[in-house]
Each structure stands twice: as structure tokens, then as C-alpha cells.
Design a protein around this motif. Structure first.
Motif, PDB file in Angstrom:
ATOM      1  N   ASP A 168       6.773  29.701   9.918  1.00 22.57           N
ATOM      2  CA  ASP A 168       7.559  29.056   8.867  1.00 22.57           C
ATOM      3  C   ASP A 168       7.463  29.804   7.545  1.00 22.57           C
ATOM      4  O   ASP A 168       8.450  29.964   6.828  1.00 22.57           O
ATOM      5  CB  ASP A 168       7.087  27.613   8.665  1.00 22.57           C
ATOM      6  CG  ASP A 168       7.446  26.719   9.837  1.00 22.57           C
ATOM      7  OD1 ASP A 168       8.405  27.067  10.554  1.00 22.57           O
ATOM      8  OD2 ASP A 168       6.764  25.702  10.040  1.00 22.57           O
ATOM      9  N   ASN A 169       6.254  30.265   7.228  1.00 25.26           N
ATOM     10  CA  ASN A 169       6.050  30.873   5.918  1.00 25.26           C
ATOM     11  C   ASN A 169       4.940  31.906   5.994  1.00 25.26           C
ATOM     12  O   ASN A 169       3.889  31.659   6.576  1.00 25.26           O
ATOM     13  CB  ASN A 169       5.686  29.787   4.891  1.00 25.26           C
ATOM     14  CG  ASN A 169       5.823  30.275   3.466  1.00 25.26           C
ATOM     15  OD1 ASN A 169       6.460  31.301   3.208  1.00 25.26           O
ATOM     16  ND2 ASN A 169       5.230  29.557   2.527  1.00 25.26           N
ATOM     17  N   LEU A 170       5.207  33.075   5.444  1.00 25.91           N
ATOM     18  CA  LEU A 170       4.220  34.142   5.299  1.00 25.91           C
ATOM     19  C   LEU A 170       4.186  34.497   3.823  1.00 25.91           C
ATOM     20  O   LEU A 170       5.216  34.866   3.250  1.00 25.91           O
ATOM     21  CB  LEU A 170       4.610  35.351   6.148  1.00 25.91           C
ATOM     22  CG  LEU A 170       3.696  36.576   6.079  1.00 25.91           C
ATOM     23  CD1 LEU A 170       2.311  36.258   6.649  1.00 25.91           C
ATOM     24  CD2 LEU A 170       4.320  37.760   6.830  1.00 25.91           C
ATOM     25  N   PHE A 259      -6.015  18.605  15.618  1.00 24.78           N
ATOM     26  CA  PHE A 259      -5.398  18.097  14.398  1.00 24.78           C
ATOM     27  C   PHE A 259      -4.496  16.901  14.724  1.00 24.78           C
ATOM     28  O   PHE A 259      -4.111  16.675  15.873  1.00 24.78           O
ATOM     29  CB  PHE A 259      -4.568  19.186  13.719  1.00 24.78           C
ATOM     30  CG  PHE A 259      -5.374  20.363  13.249  1.00 24.78           C
ATOM     31  CD1 PHE A 259      -6.756  20.340  13.247  1.00 24.78           C
ATOM     32  CD2 PHE A 259      -4.748  21.516  12.806  1.00 24.78           C
ATOM     33  CE1 PHE A 259      -7.505  21.421  12.818  1.00 24.78           C
ATOM     34  CE2 PHE A 259      -5.478  22.602  12.369  1.00 24.78           C
ATOM     35  CZ  PHE A 259      -6.861  22.566  12.376  1.00 24.78           C
ATOM     36  N   ASP A 260      -4.144  16.166  13.683  1.00 28.74           N
ATOM     37  CA  ASP A 260      -3.235  15.035  13.856  1.00 28.74           C
ATOM     38  C   ASP A 260      -1.840  15.490  14.243  1.00 28.74           C
ATOM     39  O   ASP A 260      -1.103  14.775  14.925  1.00 28.74           O
ATOM     40  CB  ASP A 260      -3.166  14.212  12.564  1.00 28.74           C
ATOM     41  CG  ASP A 260      -4.490  13.527  12.251  1.00 28.74           C
ATOM     42  OD1 ASP A 260      -5.264  13.298  13.201  1.00 28.74           O
ATOM     43  OD2 ASP A 260      -4.750  13.251  11.065  1.00 28.74           O
ATOM     44  N   GLU A 261      -1.463  16.689  13.811  1.00 27.96           N
ATOM     45  CA  GLU A 261      -0.178  17.256  14.180  1.00 27.96           C
ATOM     46  C   GLU A 261      -0.353  18.762  14.371  1.00 27.96           C
ATOM     47  O   GLU A 261      -1.301  19.350  13.861  1.00 27.96           O
ATOM     48  CB  GLU A 261       0.885  16.978  13.112  1.00 27.96           C
ATOM     49  CG  GLU A 261       0.518  17.480  11.736  1.00 27.96           C
ATOM     50  CD  GLU A 261       1.574  17.134  10.711  1.00 27.96           C
ATOM     51  OE1 GLU A 261       2.559  16.475  11.071  1.00 27.96           O
ATOM     52  OE2 GLU A 261       1.429  17.542   9.538  1.00 27.96           O
ATOM     53  N   ASN A 262       0.570  19.364  15.129  1.00 24.83           N
ATOM     54  CA  ASN A 262       0.468  20.796  15.419  1.00 24.83           C
ATOM     55  C   ASN A 262       0.990  21.602  14.233  1.00 24.83           C
ATOM     56  O   ASN A 262       2.095  22.154  14.261  1.00 24.83           O
ATOM     57  CB  ASN A 262       1.270  21.133  16.689  1.00 24.83           C
ATOM     58  CG  ASN A 262       0.496  20.783  17.942  1.00 24.83           C
ATOM     59  OD1 ASN A 262      -0.375  19.909  17.919  1.00 24.83           O
ATOM     60  ND2 ASN A 262       0.789  21.461  19.035  1.00 24.83           N
ATOM     61  N   ARG A 263       0.157  21.691  13.212  1.00 23.12           N
ATOM     62  CA  ARG A 263       0.546  22.371  11.982  1.00 23.12           C
ATOM     63  C   ARG A 263      -0.544  23.367  11.593  1.00 23.12           C
ATOM     64  O   ARG A 263      -1.729  23.004  11.457  1.00 23.12           O
ATOM     65  CB  ARG A 263       0.751  21.370  10.849  1.00 23.12           C
ATOM     66  CG  ARG A 263       1.261  22.003   9.560  1.00 23.12           C
ATOM     67  CD  ARG A 263       1.396  20.970   8.453  1.00 23.12           C
ATOM     68  NE  ARG A 263       2.364  19.943   8.802  1.00 23.12           N
ATOM     69  CZ  ARG A 263       3.668  20.056   8.613  1.00 23.12           C
ATOM     70  NH1 ARG A 263       4.160  21.169   8.101  1.00 23.12           N
ATOM     71  NH2 ARG A 263       4.484  19.065   8.959  1.00 23.12           N
ATOM     72  N   VAL A 264      -0.152  24.614  11.430  1.00 20.80           N
ATOM     73  CA  VAL A 264      -1.034  25.643  10.874  1.00 20.80           C
ATOM     74  C   VAL A 264      -0.723  25.724   9.392  1.00 20.80           C
ATOM     75  O   VAL A 264       0.419  26.006   9.002  1.00 20.80           O
ATOM     76  CB  VAL A 264      -0.810  27.001  11.556  1.00 20.80           C
ATOM     77  CG1 VAL A 264      -1.626  28.088  10.858  1.00 20.80           C
ATOM     78  CG2 VAL A 264      -1.175  26.926  13.027  1.00 20.80           C
ATOM     79  N   SER A 265      -1.714  25.480   8.575  1.00 22.78           N
ATOM     80  CA  SER A 265      -1.485  25.418   7.133  1.00 22.78           C
ATOM     81  C   SER A 265      -2.429  26.377   6.407  1.00 22.78           C
ATOM     82  O   SER A 265      -3.645  26.283   6.548  1.00 22.78           O
ATOM     83  CB  SER A 265      -1.698  23.992   6.628  1.00 22.78           C
ATOM     84  OG  SER A 265      -1.482  23.908   5.241  1.00 22.78           O
ATOM     85  N   LYS A 266      -1.847  27.303   5.674  1.00 23.65           N
ATOM     86  CA  LYS A 266      -2.577  28.271   4.856  1.00 23.65           C
ATOM     87  C   LYS A 266      -3.700  28.948   5.660  1.00 23.65           C
ATOM     88  O   LYS A 266      -4.843  29.005   5.235  1.00 23.65           O
ATOM     89  CB  LYS A 266      -3.134  27.606   3.595  1.00 23.65           C
ATOM     90  CG  LYS A 266      -3.402  28.606   2.467  1.00 23.65           C
ATOM     91  CD  LYS A 266      -3.758  27.913   1.165  1.00 23.65           C
ATOM     92  CE  LYS A 266      -3.916  28.948   0.057  1.00 23.65           C
ATOM     93  NZ  LYS A 266      -4.231  28.309  -1.247  1.00 23.65           N
ATOM     94  N   PHE A 267      -3.309  29.493   6.813  1.00 19.33           N
ATOM     95  CA  PHE A 267      -4.277  30.221   7.651  1.00 19.33           C
ATOM     96  C   PHE A 267      -4.338  31.667   7.180  1.00 19.33           C
ATOM     97  O   PHE A 267      -3.323  32.368   7.113  1.00 19.33           O
ATOM     98  CB  PHE A 267      -3.868  30.157   9.113  1.00 19.33           C
ATOM     99  CG  PHE A 267      -4.791  30.926  10.021  1.00 19.33           C
ATOM    100  CD1 PHE A 267      -6.074  30.476  10.278  1.00 19.33           C
ATOM    101  CD2 PHE A 267      -4.379  32.118  10.604  1.00 19.33           C
ATOM    102  CE1 PHE A 267      -6.930  31.187  11.105  1.00 19.33           C
ATOM    103  CE2 PHE A 267      -5.218  32.836  11.435  1.00 19.33           C
ATOM    104  CZ  PHE A 267      -6.511  32.375  11.679  1.00 19.33           C
ATOM    105  N   LEU A 268      -5.535  32.130   6.851  1.00 19.47           N
ATOM    106  CA  LEU A 268      -5.731  33.486   6.326  1.00 19.47           C
ATOM    107  C   LEU A 268      -5.660  34.513   7.454  1.00 19.47           C
ATOM    108  O   LEU A 268      -6.505  34.526   8.344  1.00 19.47           O
ATOM    109  CB  LEU A 268      -7.076  33.577   5.608  1.00 19.47           C
ATOM    110  CG  LEU A 268      -7.426  34.936   4.986  1.00 19.47           C
ATOM    111  CD1 LEU A 268      -6.440  35.280   3.879  1.00 19.47           C
ATOM    112  CD2 LEU A 268      -8.867  34.928   4.448  1.00 19.47           C
TER     113      LEU A 268
END
Length: 432
Positions: A168-170, A259-268
Motif C-alpha cells: 500500500d505504501n513505501l 494481529f486483530d487484522e492482517n495489516r502491516v504497519s510501519k514495518f522497517l
């Protein structure tokens, strides 16, 4: 300046633990005598050589006591239409770390459950590439089959293609890492509303533009040794700025299973320190995201925790990590590696050093670029030797010429010619 160079005289000195080769000629002897009287640190250097020769100790060379030669397999096919690669090698002893142990002359094939066969050919030792491009298709099972040159057969478990999930975002942010180092972090965000993509692995290709820090508009060339004649010629301007691409080496994985949802958030995905020259001008990174199976994630997780090596399959393993590939002939034989099928997506971004460090100094170059001025009086043998060796480039003039310092500054070639490290051809994808 017309000077006749003296013939070389060679002397060998052998010490009990190390061998020291000293090549002396008339000109160098003159230089040593001069330095003896005018450079106090030269005598300290001689004392250090003598001390090391008298007091040296035998070097310790570690050797592997227990060793098992294993076939190592790295295989990954994706939903990309391309010629896929399978890598075969053998484990090596600790003392053989620089050995090339690619497993050659093997028969390699991937078969799906519809009876389609994809044959691989060896392109370089241990590297097998599919003869024709193909892509993994959803709903099919894929199995890797290998027969080595010594008539041993191996087969993987059937693997299926996981669901695809886009990045989604890089993006890039200035940050301080856990070690307290200032720099920039490159992060990934994604979200899978279906809840079927839970295990991720990342690879990247970083391309950076850099400048030779000691570039000069001129080069010094040796026209003649006897008589001593030099000339100055223009240095090609396309040796000032270059590009270099490096690929990721470590294992970069994450999961959203808990996780509660399949979301990768701010993974380095990547951290670049403020003192890293790769980030000195303009930088680009292409991130590959692979959605993989639970089994593949567990394998990579074990390898990552088991070894501190920066590479995945080239390290000497302190123990055996079970994958999904087995010997057909011998159920007790250990095989190291994993064959996986992954869906993949990529995303690229660009940024400049000054975008995040507007006032900070440019990071230091990859190597030290200190210049020096070889003496040319009474005889220019030192300068002649360096020019003939092609290790240094012209870096300016000193304005002096005596037995301590010559008139021409030289700098390591890597500092004045960017093509030593990279290419001056602008990549097709590059954006300024």
C-alpha cells in the motif's frame, strides 16, 4: 628532468612466524637515510618491525571438528512471468569459507499437478534457470525435483501459490535506530482485507548515485621513465558521477497472524545511517514483497535466529534446520533448504540526502581518500612506481619539491574515478 634509474637489488628477510619481503634499490636507500635523520617517526616504525619479528606468535587457525556435507537448495518461483532460478550448493567447513561449492551438472525440474514440466538449465556453477519463462498459477501445486551428478534424487513437498497482496505504501522517515544512530528508515504498509495473507518476506535492490570525492579535471601520465617525463591529460567528465546497485543480504520477514487484522504497519525494511555514503546524493530502493506460506515463514525464521550471517544459505550452519526437501533414496539424509511458491509485488521510491538532512555534512566516502606526494628528488622512482601500478590518480600540486615531499599529490584511484565502484551509465528507471 633527466635521471638514470638504478637497477633494483632485492633482499629477503624471513622471520620464524611471518615472512617479510623488503625490496630495496639505490633511490629507496637514499630516501630511508634521509628519513632517518629528518623524520623521527621513521625510527619508531623500524623498531616496531623488529619487535613484531622477535615477539611474533603463531596464528590460530580454527578448524571444523565435526562436519556433514549437505546439499543446499534455495528455490522460489513466483507469479511473475520470467525465467526462475534454483540455486544448488554444498555446505562447507569453517576454514573453507571462500570456497566455491556450487553443485554442478544436476538435473532440475519443477512439475505442477496438471502435468506441466518446467526444465531448468545450469547457467553458472550451481545456478539453474528455467529454459522458458513461466509463472505460478493460483490453485496449482508445484513440486521441485532434483537429480545430482552423483545420481542422488531429491524432491520437495508440493507447494501452492498464496494470495497476492499489494504494497500500500513505501515511504521514508528520518529516525534514530535502536543503537542510537541517526539516519533514515524505509517503511512498508499494507493491508489484506481477505485475511488470507499473513506471512511476508522482503527483499530490496538499492541504487544510489554518488560522486567521486577527489575528482580532478586532469590526469598525470608517464611519458618516459628515462628521461623522466610526465604529461597532463584531461580526465573524462563521465568518471565524476556514477550509479551502483546493491541487493539485500539479510532475512527480512514479518507476520500478521496474531494481529486483530492482517495489516502491516510501519514495518522497517531498510535503515541507512547518516554516515552512510550510499545516501550522500540521490537514492532509490525497489522493494519486493513476497506473500509466503506458514511453513516457509517458519523456515526463514529459524534460519534467521540460528545464524548471525548476513547471507541466507552461504553460512556454516551450527545445526540442522529442516526444510521441505527430502532425499528420495535415503530418508536419513539431511538436506538444507526450502522450495517455495510466493506471490510478489514491488514498489520503488526515490529521495535525496538533503530532503532529510538539509544542513548536515555529506557522509564520508566509503574509504579514506588521504592524498600524498611521492618524492621525485633526487630520483623520481616512487612516483614512477605508483603511476605504473595504476593505483593512484592526480589530485593537485603541493607547490614544493624536496626530499620530504614531491610536487604532485596522488589519491587512491577509487576516490577520483567513480567507475571503480559503479557505472556511469544512468539506469533506465532513474528519475532525477
Amino acid at each position: 628532468m633527466r635521471v638514470r634509474l638504478k637497477d633494483y637489488k632485492v633482499q629477503f628477510f624471513r622471520y620464524p612466524c611471518r615472512r617479510l619481503l623488503i625490496v630495496l634499490n639505490f633511490d629507496e636507500v637514499f630516501y630511508i637515510i634521509a628519513m632517518k635523520y629528518y623524520k623521527k617517526y621513521y625510527m619508531l616504525f623500524v623498531i616496531m618491525i623488529i619487535f613484531s619479528a622477535v615477539n611474533c606468535t603463531e596464528e590460530f587457525e580454527p578448524k571444523t571438528e565435526i562436519f556433514e556435507s549437505l546439499l543446499v537448495i534455495e528455490g522460489n518461483i513466483t507469479d511473475e512471468l520470467k525465467r526462475h532460478e534454483i540455486l544448488l550448493s554444498k555446505t562447507f567447513r569453517f576454514e573453507e569459507e571462500n570456497s566455491s561449492l556450487g553443485e554442478s551438472n544436476a538435473e532440475v525440474m519443477v512439475v505442477d499437478n496438471k502435468g506441466n514440466e518446467f526444465i531448468f538449465e545450469e547457467t553458472t556453477p550451481g545456478v539453474y534457470r528455467s529454459i522458458s519463462p513461466f509463472q505460478a498459477v493460483s490453485g496449482r501445486e508445484y513440486t521441485l525435483s532434483i537429480r545430482t551428478n552423483d545420481e542422488k534424487s531429491y524432491i520437495s513437498s508440493p507447494m501452492i501459490l498464496p494470495v497476492k497482496n499489494e504494497i500500500d505504501n513505501l515511504y521514508v522517515e528520518r529516525m534514530t535506530n535502536d543503537e542510537g544512530l541517526e539516519g533514515v528508515g524505509i517503511f512498508v504498509d499494507n493491508f489484506d482485507p481477505s485475511g488470507n495473507a499473513s506471512f511476508y518476506r522482503y527483499e530490496f535492490e538499492e541504487t544510489y548515485r554518488f560522486n567521486a570525492p577527489s575528482f580532478n579535471d586532469e590526469d598525470i601520465v608517464l611519458d618516459s621513465e628515462d628521461p623522466f617525463v610526465i604529461d597532463f591529460v584531461p580526465r573524462p567528465q563521465n568518471k565524476r558521477t556514477c550509479y551502483k546497485t546493491d541487493v539485500s543480504q539479510g532475512i527480512i520477514i514479518t507476520k500478521t497472524e496474531d494481529f486483530d487484522e492482517n495489516r502491516v504497519s510501519k514495518f522497517l525494511v531498510r535503515f541507512i545511517g547518516v554516515d552512510d555514503y550510499r545516501n550522500s546524493d540521490r537514492y532509490s530502493i525497489l522493494v519486493h514483497q513476497f506473500v509466503q506460506s506458514r511453513e516457509a515463514h517458519s523456515f526463514y525464521e529459524n534460519v534467521k535466529s540460528f545464524s548471525s550471517s548476513v547471507t541466507l544459505f552461504s553460512q556454516t550452519q551450527p545445526g540442522f534446520i529442516e526444510g521441505n526437501i527430502n532425499s528420495v533414496d535415503n530418508s536419513d539424509e539431511n538436506v538444507l533448504g526450502f522450495f517455495q511458491v510466493t506471490s510478489t509485488t514491488t514498489k520503488r521510491i526515490f529521495f535525496n540526502y538533503r530532503d532529510f538532512f538539509p544542513t548536515e555534512p555529506i557522509p564520508p566516502f566509503f574509504v579514506g581518500c588521504e592524498s600524498f606526494a611521492p618524492i621525485i628528488v633526487p630520483i623520481p622512482v616512487a612516483l614512477i612506481n605508483e603511476l605504473n601500478a595504476d593505483r593512484y590518480l592526480f589530485d593537485g600540486e603541493t607547490g614544493v619539491n624536496n626530499i620530504f615531499e614531491g610536487p604532485y599529490l596522488l589519491v587512491p584511484k577509487i576516490c577520483g574515478d567513480c567507475t571503480v565502484l559503479g557505472t556511469n551509465k544512468r539506469p533506465d528507471f532513474w528519475e532525477d
